[in-house]
Design an enzyme around this catalytic site. Structure first.
Site, PDB file in Angstrom:
ATOM      1  N   ARG A  21       0.841  -1.194   0.000  1.00  0.00           N
ATOM      2  CA  ARG A  21       0.000   0.000   0.000  1.00  0.00           C
ATOM      3  C   ARG A  21       0.883   1.252   0.000  1.00  0.00           C
ATOM      4  O   ARG A  21       2.029   1.214   0.430  1.00  0.00           O
ATOM      5  CB  ARG A  21      -0.894   0.036   1.244  1.00  0.00           C
ATOM      6  CG  ARG A  21      -1.862  -1.128   1.383  1.00  0.00           C
ATOM      7  CD  ARG A  21      -2.644  -1.008   2.682  1.00  0.00           C
ATOM      8  NE  ARG A  21      -3.636  -2.071   2.862  1.00  0.00           N
ATOM      9  CZ  ARG A  21      -3.414  -3.205   3.530  1.00  0.00           C
ATOM     10  NH1 ARG A  21      -2.221  -3.429   4.078  1.00  0.00           N
ATOM     11  NH2 ARG A  21      -4.361  -4.117   3.661  1.00  0.00           N
ATOM     12  N   LYS A  68      -1.793  -2.383   8.181  1.00  0.00           N
ATOM     13  CA  LYS A  68      -2.887  -1.850   8.986  1.00  0.00           C
ATOM     14  C   LYS A  68      -2.920  -2.552  10.340  1.00  0.00           C
ATOM     15  O   LYS A  68      -2.641  -3.740  10.437  1.00  0.00           O
ATOM     16  CB  LYS A  68      -4.224  -2.039   8.266  1.00  0.00           C
ATOM     17  CG  LYS A  68      -4.366  -1.169   7.014  1.00  0.00           C
ATOM     18  CD  LYS A  68      -5.741  -1.325   6.406  1.00  0.00           C
ATOM     19  CE  LYS A  68      -5.957  -0.362   5.248  1.00  0.00           C
ATOM     20  NZ  LYS A  68      -7.297  -0.520   4.651  1.00  0.00           N
ATOM     21  N   HIS A  85      -2.472   2.542  -5.857  1.00  0.00           N
ATOM     22  CA  HIS A  85      -3.384   1.426  -5.610  1.00  0.00           C
ATOM     23  C   HIS A  85      -3.633   0.620  -6.880  1.00  0.00           C
ATOM     24  O   HIS A  85      -3.952  -0.572  -6.813  1.00  0.00           O
ATOM     25  CB  HIS A  85      -4.695   1.938  -5.028  1.00  0.00           C
ATOM     26  CG  HIS A  85      -5.205   1.068  -3.914  1.00  0.00           C
ATOM     27  ND1 HIS A  85      -4.539   0.927  -2.720  1.00  0.00           N
ATOM     28  CD2 HIS A  85      -6.309   0.261  -3.820  1.00  0.00           C
ATOM     29  CE1 HIS A  85      -5.211   0.096  -1.927  1.00  0.00           C
ATOM     30  NE2 HIS A  85      -6.281  -0.325  -2.578  1.00  0.00           N
ATOM     31  N   ARG A  89      -1.114  -2.014  -6.857  1.00  0.00           N
ATOM     32  CA  ARG A  89      -1.467  -3.063  -5.877  1.00  0.00           C
ATOM     33  C   ARG A  89      -2.512  -4.006  -6.483  1.00  0.00           C
ATOM     34  O   ARG A  89      -2.394  -5.222  -6.371  1.00  0.00           O
ATOM     35  CB  ARG A  89      -2.009  -2.404  -4.605  1.00  0.00           C
ATOM     36  CG  ARG A  89      -2.479  -3.373  -3.514  1.00  0.00           C
ATOM     37  CD  ARG A  89      -2.783  -2.589  -2.236  1.00  0.00           C
ATOM     38  NE  ARG A  89      -3.551  -3.326  -1.259  1.00  0.00           N
ATOM     39  CZ  ARG A  89      -3.034  -4.166  -0.359  1.00  0.00           C
ATOM     40  NH1 ARG A  89      -1.711  -4.393  -0.364  1.00  0.00           N
ATOM     41  NH2 ARG A  89      -3.788  -4.783   0.524  1.00  0.00           N
ATOM     42  N   HIS A 132      -4.207  -8.715   3.819  1.00  0.00           N
ATOM     43  CA  HIS A 132      -5.639  -8.638   4.088  1.00  0.00           C
ATOM     44  C   HIS A 132      -5.962  -9.377   5.380  1.00  0.00           C
ATOM     45  O   HIS A 132      -5.389 -10.433   5.671  1.00  0.00           O
ATOM     46  CB  HIS A 132      -6.444  -9.272   2.944  1.00  0.00           C
ATOM     47  CG  HIS A 132      -6.604  -8.382   1.763  1.00  0.00           C
ATOM     48  ND1 HIS A 132      -6.933  -8.856   0.507  1.00  0.00           N
ATOM     49  CD2 HIS A 132      -6.484  -7.036   1.628  1.00  0.00           C
ATOM     50  CE1 HIS A 132      -7.006  -7.836  -0.347  1.00  0.00           C
ATOM     51  NE2 HIS A 132      -6.744  -6.732   0.310  1.00  0.00           N
ATOM     52  N   TYR A 189     -10.415 -10.579  -6.515  1.00  0.00           N
ATOM     53  CA  TYR A 189      -9.459 -10.831  -7.599  1.00  0.00           C
ATOM     54  C   TYR A 189      -9.799 -12.090  -8.391  1.00  0.00           C
ATOM     55  O   TYR A 189      -9.362 -12.239  -9.523  1.00  0.00           O
ATOM     56  CB  TYR A 189      -8.033 -10.868  -7.046  1.00  0.00           C
ATOM     57  CG  TYR A 189      -7.652  -9.525  -6.479  1.00  0.00           C
ATOM     58  CD1 TYR A 189      -7.420  -8.431  -7.315  1.00  0.00           C
ATOM     59  CD2 TYR A 189      -7.602  -9.302  -5.113  1.00  0.00           C
ATOM     60  CE1 TYR A 189      -7.132  -7.173  -6.803  1.00  0.00           C
ATOM     61  CE2 TYR A 189      -7.312  -8.048  -4.590  1.00  0.00           C
ATOM     62  CZ  TYR A 189      -7.082  -6.998  -5.441  1.00  0.00           C
ATOM     63  OH  TYR A 189      -6.800  -5.743  -4.931  1.00  0.00           O
TER      64      TYR A 189
END
Length: 300
Positions: free
Chosen positions: A146, A170, A238, A241, A264, A273
Site C-alpha cells: 500500500r 494496517k 493502488h 497493488r 488482508h 481478484y
C-alpha cells in the site's frame, strides 16, 4: 457529542492508523453537526434510527456517493457498538438502518503488457530521482504494498541477503514479502545513489532534498509514468497493488497466498481478484476462441 473516549479506543486498542482515525473523526464531527443543526440533539442516547436515515439522505442529496455514505454509516455503527458495550446507550440505533446499495465495481488493474512496456521501454532520468522513481514503481508492483506502507518503509526493513521486505500494515501488523534477486540489485543501486544525498530520515524513499517521501509525491510519480503506457482510469499506487494481485490470480496463485502477500485481514477482501480473473478470461475467450465471434453475432 463527546467522541474522545471512542477515538482513544480506536487509537490505542484497535490501533487504527492516523489516516483512518482522521476519517472517523471527520465522520463523527459531521454527524454531530447535522444532529445539532437539524434536531438540537447532542447526547448519543437521544439518537434514533430516523436521525441516522435523515443524515444519510442529506449526504446523498449533497452528492456523496453510496460508497462514501456506507463508510460513514460504518463509522456510526462502530461508535454505537462501543457505547452499547459500555452501557451508555440501551438501544443501538444503527441496527434498523440499511446502507444504500453500491454498484459492484472490480478494482482496476494495469495490463501486464503495459507494465512490461513501462519497465522495458520507458526511459527513466539518470541520477537519484530517476533511480528512485523506477524503484518505487517496481516495489509497488512486485510486492502489492500500500502507499502508506511504502512511505513507511525504512532502509533497515530491506533484507537484501534474505530477499524480502518487512512491511508494517494496517493495525500495526507486520508481514514479510519476498523480492526477486533483480529487485534486490535495484535496491542496492538505489541505496548507492541515495548516499549522495544528506538523508534526514531512515526511510527508504526520499524526496530530492533527502526528506521522507510524502503521499502526494508518491501518487504523482506513479501517475506520471503510468500515463505513458496506459489509458486506465486508475493511475495511482493502488492501481499497481490491484495489478500485483490480479496478475498473481491470473497466473494461478492460490488465493490464500495472495491474501498473505496483500496483508488482508480476511479472505473476503481478496476474493474480488477471482472475479477480476474471470472477467479477464471472458475477454480472452471473446478475442481468441473460434466460436466466440459467431456466438456474439447470434446474440445480437
Amino acid at each position: 457529542m463527546d467522541i474522545t473516549a471512542f477515538l482513544q479506543y480506536l487509537e490505542f486498542e484497535k490501533r487504527f492508523s492516523e489516516n483512518t482515525l482522521a476519517a472517523y473523526t471527520k465522520d463523527m464531527e459531521q454527524f454531530s453537526l447535522f444532529l445539532s443543526e437539524h434536531y438540537g440533539a447532542e447526547a448519543p442516547d437521544q439518537v434514533t434510527h430516523r436521525h441516522i436515515r435523515a443524515f444519510m439522505v442529506d449526504l446523498l442529496g449533497k452528492g456523496n456517493s453510496p460508497k462514501t455514505v456506507n463508510r460513514k454509516l460504518s463509522t456510526l455503527r462502530a461508535f454505537f457498538r462501543f457505547l452499547a458495550r459500555r452501557g451508555q446507550v440501551s438501544i443501538d440505533p444503527t441496527l434498523k438502518v440499511t446502507g444504500p446499495k453500491t454498484p459492484k465495481r472490480l478494482p482496476g488493474a494495469i495490463r501486464q503488457e503495459e507494465l512490461e512496456r513501462l519497465f522495458g521501454e520507458v526511459d527513466f532520468p539518470s541520477g537519484f530521482e530517476g533511480s528512485r522513481d523506477r524503484l518505487l514503481l517496481e516495489v509497488l508492483y512486485a510486492t502489492g504494498i500500500r502507499r502508506a506502507e511504502l512511505i513507511g518503509l525504512k532502509v533497515a526493513d530491506v533484507d537484501l541477503a534474505a530477499g524480502h521486505l518487512l512491511i508494517r500494515g494496517k493495525g500495526r501488523k507486520e508481514r514479510l514479502v519476498p523480492i526477486s534477486r533483480q529487485l534486490a540489485d535495484q535496491v542496492q543501486a538505489y541505496l548507492s545513489e541515495r548516499e549522495g544525498l544528506p538523508p534526514m530520515t531512515a526511510h527508504l524513499f526520499l524526496t530530492g532534498k533527502g526528506k521522507e517521501m510524502y503521499p502526494k509525491l508518491a501518487y504523482n510519480i506513479v501517475k506520471r509514468y503510468l500515463s505513458l503506457v496506459s489509458s486506465s482510469e486508475q493511475m495511482g499506487p493502488h492501481a499497481l497493488r490491484h495489478s500485483f494481485a490480479t496478475h498473481l490470480a491470473e497466473n494461478g496463485a492460490e488465493l490464500n497466498a495472495i491474501k498473505e502477500l496483500l496483508g488482508h485481514a480476511s479472505l473476503a477482501s481478496t476474493q474480488i481478484y477471482t472475479h477480476n480473473t474471470i472477467a479477464r478470461l471472458k475477454e480472452v475467450y471473446q478475442q481468441a476462441h473460434p466460436k466466440a465471434e459467431s456466438e456474439d453475432m447470434h446474440h445480437k
